[in-house]
Design a protein around this motif. Structure first.
Motif, PDB file in Angstrom:
ATOM      1  N   GLN A 147     111.111  -3.049  -4.848  1.00 17.65           N
ATOM      2  CA  GLN A 147     111.644  -3.552  -3.571  1.00 17.65           C
ATOM      3  C   GLN A 147     111.034  -2.704  -2.459  1.00 17.65           C
ATOM      4  O   GLN A 147     111.377  -1.537  -2.312  1.00 17.65           O
ATOM      5  N   VAL A 148     110.142  -3.279  -1.690  1.00 22.52           N
ATOM      6  CA  VAL A 148     109.398  -2.503  -0.703  1.00 22.52           C
ATOM      7  C   VAL A 148     109.767  -2.945   0.711  1.00 22.52           C
ATOM      8  O   VAL A 148     109.834  -4.141   1.006  1.00 22.52           O
ATOM      9  N   VAL A 223     117.695   3.345  11.580  1.00 22.37           N
ATOM     10  CA  VAL A 223     117.668   1.902  11.323  1.00 22.37           C
ATOM     11  C   VAL A 223     116.835   1.600  10.082  1.00 22.37           C
ATOM     12  O   VAL A 223     117.240   0.826   9.202  1.00 22.37           O
ATOM     13  N   LEU A 224     115.663   2.216   9.985  1.00 23.40           N
ATOM     14  CA  LEU A 224     114.778   1.979   8.843  1.00 23.40           C
ATOM     15  C   LEU A 224     115.426   2.410   7.532  1.00 23.40           C
ATOM     16  O   LEU A 224     115.382   1.681   6.531  1.00 23.40           O
ATOM     17  N   LEU A 225     116.036   3.592   7.540  1.00 23.59           N
ATOM     18  CA  LEU A 225     116.658   4.094   6.318  1.00 23.59           C
ATOM     19  C   LEU A 225     117.897   3.277   5.940  1.00 23.59           C
ATOM     20  O   LEU A 225     118.115   2.962   4.760  1.00 23.59           O
ATOM     21  N   ASN A 226     118.702   2.908   6.940  1.00 23.99           N
ATOM     22  CA  ASN A 226     119.902   2.118   6.651  1.00 23.99           C
ATOM     23  C   ASN A 226     119.541   0.738   6.112  1.00 23.99           C
ATOM     24  O   ASN A 226     120.154   0.256   5.154  1.00 23.99           O
ATOM     25  N   ARG A 227     118.545   0.107   6.727  1.00 21.20           N
ATOM     26  CA  ARG A 227     118.160  -1.232   6.272  1.00 21.20           C
ATOM     27  C   ARG A 227     117.515  -1.165   4.888  1.00 21.20           C
ATOM     28  O   ARG A 227     117.712  -2.079   4.079  1.00 21.20           O
ATOM     29  N   TRP A 229     118.326   0.934   2.590  1.00 21.23           N
ATOM     30  CA  TRP A 229     119.444   1.115   1.657  1.00 21.23           C
ATOM     31  C   TRP A 229     120.182  -0.206   1.453  1.00 21.23           C
ATOM     32  O   TRP A 229     120.533  -0.557   0.311  1.00 21.23           O
ATOM     33  N   GLU A 230     120.419  -0.938   2.523  1.00 19.07           N
ATOM     34  CA  GLU A 230     121.131  -2.222   2.422  1.00 19.07           C
ATOM     35  C   GLU A 230     120.377  -3.224   1.542  1.00 19.07           C
ATOM     36  O   GLU A 230     120.993  -4.025   0.844  1.00 19.07           O
ATOM     37  N   LYS A 231     119.060  -3.160   1.553  1.00 15.57           N
ATOM     38  CA  LYS A 231     118.256  -4.080   0.766  1.00 15.57           C
ATOM     39  C   LYS A 231     117.850  -3.496  -0.588  1.00 15.57           C
ATOM     40  O   LYS A 231     117.035  -4.082  -1.307  1.00 15.57           O
ATOM     41  N   ALA A 232     118.423  -2.334  -0.927  1.00 13.13           N
ATOM     42  CA  ALA A 232     118.162  -1.678  -2.217  1.00 13.13           C
ATOM     43  C   ALA A 232     116.676  -1.431  -2.437  1.00 13.13           C
ATOM     44  O   ALA A 232     116.156  -1.608  -3.542  1.00 13.13           O
ATOM     45  N   LYS A 259     112.817  14.273   7.620  1.00 11.21           N
ATOM     46  CA  LYS A 259     113.985  15.159   7.549  1.00 11.21           C
ATOM     47  C   LYS A 259     115.150  14.527   6.807  1.00 11.21           C
ATOM     48  O   LYS A 259     115.871  15.200   6.055  1.00 11.21           O
ATOM     49  N   HIS A 260     115.355  13.206   6.983  1.00  7.73           N
ATOM     50  CA  HIS A 260     116.556  12.551   6.468  1.00  7.73           C
ATOM     51  C   HIS A 260     116.281  11.514   5.385  1.00  7.73           C
ATOM     52  O   HIS A 260     117.185  10.761   5.026  1.00  7.73           O
ATOM     53  N   MET A 261     115.081  11.446   4.858  1.00  6.59           N
ATOM     54  CA  MET A 261     114.698  10.391   3.929  1.00  6.59           C
ATOM     55  C   MET A 261     115.617  10.329   2.714  1.00  6.59           C
ATOM     56  O   MET A 261     116.067  11.340   2.189  1.00  6.59           O
TER      57      MET A 261
END
Length: 269
Positions: A147-148, A223-227, A229-232, A259-261
């Motif tokens: 999943q990319v 936003v990038l990290l949250n999205r 995660w939401e899309k696995a 830093k937060h990846m």
């Protein structure tokens, strides 16, 4: 271009085993050679030298054992920064110039390990000239590329990152393209989100779904990290933009991601 020659940085950090395991899995999947690179940064005090060299020998033994078990075409390199007179990042970048992909671990700023440069991932991204896969220091990641998520912003860096990631995209089960706060010029109400880049991916045999999020007030990196995660997602692909004309330092978004990846990130500059 296929991935056939991979460099993985091996250090004595607590998550190096996770980085190596992922590198081995990628090398096996792509039938690539895997080179393990360990850089010895000599301590200031001579009595500590024997311990440093013993650690290097242990890391080499671990690398040889794991790659032999997986029948990976493998090579080991151990270099000393004190002998060469350059930094760890410069040595990694030098060897990266001859590889298709570089794999490093995320810097753990809470660690007291003085043998790992705190800004190594950033300096490798800026200086390697190759795609760099950064693996988070928290969590386990046995494989990537199912999943990319592609972080898209029309420009040189995003374009480079997308095409560097092609070997992963071509075998992915699902590819998503996300543009955060797209420019007015790029926005068009009569088109699907990220239509042009998704159309290009379609020509390459990669069905991709686009999404545009505008007017966001939270940091783009979040936003990038949250999205993702939401899309696995198990891989984030992004261009590494800089905030200076000469490119001496990464921009805010790339720094925030490093830093937060929470998932492996493929960066290209």
């Amino acid at each position: 271009m296929p991935i056939k020659d991979i460099l993985v940085h091996i250090d004595n950090s607590h998550h190096c085993g996770v980085v190596l395991d992922l590198a081995i899995n990628i090398a096996r999947k792509h039938q690539a050679r895997l080179t393990g690179l360990h850089v010895i940064s000599h301590p200031h005090y001579q009595p500590q030298l024997a311990s440093v060299e013993a650690t290097a020998a242990e890391l080499q033994a671990c690398f040889s054992r794991k790659t032999a078990t997986e029948s990976i075409n493998a090579k080991w390199l151990c270099v000393e920064s004190a002998v060469s007179g350059v930094s760890m990042a410069e040595l990694v970048n030098f060897h990266a110039h001859y590889k298709d992909l570089v794999i490093v671990g995320q810097a753990d700023h809470s660690s007291t390990n003085e043998n790992v440069e705190y800004d190594l991932p950033e300096r490798v991204v800026l200086g390697a000239g190759r795609p760099v896969l950064i693996v988070p220091y928290a969590g386990t990641f046995s494989s990537i590329g199912e999943q990319v998520m592609i972080a898209w912003k029309a420009g040189r860096e995003s374009t480079r990152a997308l095409h560097d990631a092609m070997p992963f995209l071509l075998t992915a089960r699902e590819v998503s393209v996300l543009s955060v706060n797209p420019s007015i010029e790029a926005d068009s109400s009569d088109k699907e989100p990220c239509a042009e880049i998704c159309d290009h991916l379609g020509c390459c045999g990669i069905p991709a779904k686009g999404e545009e999020l505008a007017g966001m007030t939270i940091p783009v990196g979040d936003v990038l990290l949250n999205r993702s995660w939401e899309k696995a997602c198990d891989l984030l692909v992004m261009g590494a933009y800089t905030n200076t004309p000469r490119g001496f330092a990464l921009g805010t978004i790339a720094k925030d991601i490093l830093k937060h990846m929470t998932l492996p990130v493929l960066m290209s500059h």
